[in-house]
Scaffold this motif. Structure first.
Motif, PDB file in Angstrom:
ATOM      1  N   LEU A 251      -1.387  -5.221  -2.447  1.00 43.71           N
ATOM      2  CA  LEU A 251      -0.256  -5.671  -1.374  1.00 43.71           C
ATOM      3  C   LEU A 251       0.427  -4.393  -0.624  1.00 43.71           C
ATOM      4  O   LEU A 251       0.552  -4.279   0.414  1.00 43.71           O
ATOM      5  CB  LEU A 251       1.044  -6.177  -2.243  1.00 43.71           C
ATOM      6  N   TYR A 252       0.278  -3.340  -1.243  1.00 45.22           N
ATOM      7  CA  TYR A 252       0.722  -2.050  -0.903  1.00 45.22           C
ATOM      8  C   TYR A 252      -0.049  -1.561   0.142  1.00 45.22           C
ATOM      9  O   TYR A 252       0.443  -0.992   1.333  1.00 45.22           O
ATOM     10  CB  TYR A 252       0.981  -0.837  -1.960  1.00 45.22           C
ATOM     11  N   GLN A 253      -1.469  -1.778   0.244  1.00 48.27           N
ATOM     12  CA  GLN A 253      -2.386  -1.587   1.376  1.00 48.27           C
ATOM     13  C   GLN A 253      -2.011  -2.502   2.631  1.00 48.27           C
ATOM     14  O   GLN A 253      -2.115  -1.835   3.709  1.00 48.27           O
ATOM     15  CB  GLN A 253      -3.744  -1.644   0.871  1.00 48.27           C
ATOM     16  N   LEU A 254      -1.688  -3.593   2.361  1.00 51.05           N
ATOM     17  CA  LEU A 254      -1.303  -4.592   3.396  1.00 51.05           C
ATOM     18  C   LEU A 254      -0.055  -4.173   3.956  1.00 51.05           C
ATOM     19  O   LEU A 254       0.056  -4.029   5.370  1.00 51.05           O
ATOM     20  CB  LEU A 254      -1.177  -6.064   2.985  1.00 51.05           C
TER      21      LEU A 254
END
Length: 120
Positions: free
Chosen positions: A15-18
């Protein structure tokens, strides 16, 4: 030992990459300005151009980035293309960002006042 069919392994991006990718999409002043204008209402390209102040080809590129990211949608009416936000929460995000920046800049103004007071 039996071997079954090979399974394709797909690993979803964390999620942090998205989130990082999402903020990269917002990382251009022209895109932010387009989103601000679309937060008010739907706009045609002809209406956006003077407000954004960039060349038509450059605006087209920025709108394409926003379309690919599903932040804006377009519809054609005759020869005119109109753009709108896909989600009203984008306007909310821009409003919250403005409030955060107001707090940050206010804190910086306080520091500047302190520095000036030390000069006296």
């Amino acid at each position: 030992m039996t071997s079954g069919p090979a399974r394709a392994t797909t690993v979803a991006a964390p999620l942090y990459q998205l989130k990082a990718d999402f903020f990269k999409t917002l990382g251009h002043p022209a895109r932010i300005r387009v989103l601000e204008l679309l937060s008010q209402r739907e706009h045609s390209v002809a209406e956006l151009l003077p407000e954004i102040g960039i060349e038509p080809a450059h605006l087209s590129q920025q709108l394409a980035v926003l379309r690919r990211s599903n932040l804006v949608t377009s519809r054609k009416q005759g020869t005119t293309v109109h753009y709108a936000l896909t989600d009203p929460q984008v306007a909310t995000l821009l409003s919250v960002t403005r409030k955060i920046l107001g707090g940050v800049l206010s804190g910086q103004a306080d520091l500047l006042e302190d520095l000036r007071a030390d000069d006296v």
